[in-house]
Write a protein that holds these residues in place. Sequence first.
Motif, PDB file in Angstrom:
ATOM      1  N   ASN A  41       0.834  -1.212   0.000  1.00  0.00           N
ATOM      2  CA  ASN A  41       0.000   0.000   0.000  1.00  0.00           C
ATOM      3  C   ASN A  41       0.854   1.242   0.000  1.00  0.00           C
ATOM      4  O   ASN A  41       1.851   1.303   0.715  1.00  0.00           O
ATOM      5  N   GLY A  42       0.484   2.199  -0.822  1.00  0.00           N
ATOM      6  CA  GLY A  42       1.217   3.461  -0.870  1.00  0.00           C
ATOM      7  C   GLY A  42       2.432   3.422  -1.776  1.00  0.00           C
ATOM      8  O   GLY A  42       3.196   4.387  -1.860  1.00  0.00           O
ATOM      9  N   ALA A  43       2.615   2.297  -2.502  1.00  0.00           N
ATOM     10  CA  ALA A  43       3.798   2.152  -3.364  1.00  0.00           C
ATOM     11  C   ALA A  43       3.758   3.067  -4.590  1.00  0.00           C
ATOM     12  O   ALA A  43       4.789   3.314  -5.211  1.00  0.00           O
ATOM     13  N   GLY A  44       2.537   3.521  -4.943  1.00  0.00           N
ATOM     14  CA  GLY A  44       2.408   4.407  -6.105  1.00  0.00           C
ATOM     15  C   GLY A  44       1.711   3.762  -7.296  1.00  0.00           C
ATOM     16  O   GLY A  44       1.684   4.331  -8.389  1.00  0.00           O
ATOM     17  N   LYS A  45       1.090   2.591  -7.078  1.00  0.00           N
ATOM     18  CA  LYS A  45       0.463   1.841  -8.184  1.00  0.00           C
ATOM     19  C   LYS A  45      -0.699   2.627  -8.819  1.00  0.00           C
ATOM     20  O   LYS A  45      -0.748   2.805 -10.034  1.00  0.00           O
ATOM     21  N   THR A  46      -1.616   3.077  -7.949  1.00  0.00           N
ATOM     22  CA  THR A  46      -2.775   3.816  -8.468  1.00  0.00           C
ATOM     23  C   THR A  46      -2.332   5.123  -9.106  1.00  0.00           C
ATOM     24  O   THR A  46      -2.829   5.501 -10.176  1.00  0.00           O
ATOM     25  N   THR A  47      -1.383   5.786  -8.465  1.00  0.00           N
ATOM     26  CA  THR A  47      -0.884   7.054  -9.021  1.00  0.00           C
ATOM     27  C   THR A  47      -0.284   6.825 -10.409  1.00  0.00           C
ATOM     28  O   THR A  47      -0.480   7.638 -11.312  1.00  0.00           O
ATOM     29  N   LEU A  48       0.403   5.703 -10.587  1.00  0.00           N
ATOM     30  CA  LEU A  48       0.982   5.393 -11.896  1.00  0.00           C
ATOM     31  C   LEU A  48      -0.116   5.308 -12.963  1.00  0.00           C
ATOM     32  O   LEU A  48      -0.003   5.913 -14.032  1.00  0.00           O
TER      33      LEU A  48
HETATM   34  P1  ADP Z   1      -0.939   2.381  -4.045  1.00  0.00           P
HETATM   35  O1  ADP Z   1      -1.965   2.409  -5.141  1.00  0.00           O
HETATM   36  O2  ADP Z   1       0.290   1.631  -4.411  1.00  0.00           O
HETATM   37  O3  ADP Z   1      -1.500   1.912  -2.739  1.00  0.00           O
HETATM   38  P2  ADP Z   1      -1.048   5.248  -4.308  1.00  0.00           P
HETATM   39  O4  ADP Z   1      -0.613   5.502  -5.699  1.00  0.00           O
HETATM   40  O5  ADP Z   1      -2.510   5.312  -4.027  1.00  0.00           O
HETATM   41  O6  ADP Z   1      -0.441   3.881  -3.784  1.00  0.00           O
HETATM   42  O7  ADP Z   1      -0.360   6.307  -3.358  1.00  0.00           O
HETATM   43  C1  ADP Z   1       1.054   6.513  -3.298  1.00  0.00           C
HETATM   44  C2  ADP Z   1       1.338   7.598  -2.281  1.00  0.00           C
HETATM   45  O8  ADP Z   1       0.971   8.864  -2.812  1.00  0.00           O
HETATM   46  C3  ADP Z   1       0.573   7.438  -0.980  1.00  0.00           C
HETATM   47  O9  ADP Z   1       1.442   7.794   0.089  1.00  0.00           O
HETATM   48  C4  ADP Z   1      -0.566   8.419  -1.107  1.00  0.00           C
HETATM   49  O10 ADP Z   1      -0.977   8.886   0.145  1.00  0.00           O
HETATM   50  C5  ADP Z   1       0.056   9.523  -1.949  1.00  0.00           C
HETATM   51  N1  ADP Z   1      -0.910  10.236  -2.797  1.00  0.00           N
HETATM   52  C6  ADP Z   1      -1.593   9.706  -3.830  1.00  0.00           C
HETATM   53  N2  ADP Z   1      -2.382  10.636  -4.410  1.00  0.00           N
HETATM   54  C7  ADP Z   1      -2.200  11.782  -3.705  1.00  0.00           C
HETATM   55  C8  ADP Z   1      -2.720  13.119  -3.803  1.00  0.00           C
HETATM   56  N3  ADP Z   1      -3.604  13.448  -4.758  1.00  0.00           N
HETATM   57  N4  ADP Z   1      -2.284  14.026  -2.906  1.00  0.00           N
HETATM   58  C9  ADP Z   1      -1.380  13.695  -1.962  1.00  0.00           C
HETATM   59  N5  ADP Z   1      -0.847  12.470  -1.808  1.00  0.00           N
HETATM   60  C10 ADP Z   1      -1.241  11.514  -2.671  1.00  0.00           C
END
Ligand code: ADP
Length: 246
Positions: A41-48
């Motif tokens: 969790n928090g690795a950046g998968k969704t953000t990618l």
């Molecule tokens: P995963 O999908 O691997 O669990 P995320 O991509 O959701 O991880 O999140 C990666 C990190 O970026 C997390 O620490 C999350 O809190 C942070 N994060 C994601 N989106 C935002 C945002 N819009 N603003 C601030 N922090 C964010």
Amino acid sequence: MTSPILLAIEDLTVSFDGFKAVDGLNLYVERNEVRVVIGPNGAGKTTLLDLICGKTKASAGSIKFKDTELTKLVEHDIVKAGVGRKFQTPSIYENLSVRENLELSYPKGRNVFGSLFFKVTDKVRARVLEVAKDIFLSDRLDTSAGLLSHGQKQWLEIGMLLIQDPELLMLDEPVAGMSVSEREATAELLGRISKNRSVIVIEHDMDFVKDIAHRVTVLHQGKLLAEGKMDEVQQNEKVIEVYLGH
Ligand code: ADP
């Protein structure tokens, strides 16, 4: 000759208030590949995935899809370029039938005005039947989408993307909440889809990852931790350390 690389991500970085959720990432996805992205969790998968589909804008780096630089495009144009994204929660029209959901997703029929003037031609009907068959819903065409099982709703949403003919499909935990048989069917579906397009999947269920992944990318703290075939990645010491530490 066509390049085997469909998506080339280089030095991709996004910062939120100085925190790098994706940090200098390089990632190459080939044509007809199922790539699974894993990581704690928090690795950046969704953000990618958000960066690829244009929901989030990159702070630096490049995302090249064939010859198109996606970081310069808005979400709508990224869809038009051939990138489809399915989120975890299905966004289907529950009161409409499976057939109507698919018809409305046919290119040009997605927005209100498009739908008003959209004509369901024989070509559209034929494509709807084809996609319904692909997603195991041929005998549910006239069923209200709201009455489908959870798994069938997920398939319908995949179908709503497939009807737009994307070359890259991105799925966020597609089998979450599915029964065992629905999972098996989804694995088979993804195998079929990847015959002529690429798929990026975020997944936590390692048995499912083993079933579908051509290659696995492991992210940790926004960076690439490891990459390779599932059995290689599983034996990687850095990966074991990160997973045991959680
Ligand atoms: P995963 O999908 O691997 O669990 P995320 O991509 O959701 O991880 O999140 C990666 C990190 O970026 C997390 O620490 C999350 O809190 C942070 N994060 C994601 N989106 C935002 C945002 N819009 N603003 C601030 N922090 C964010």
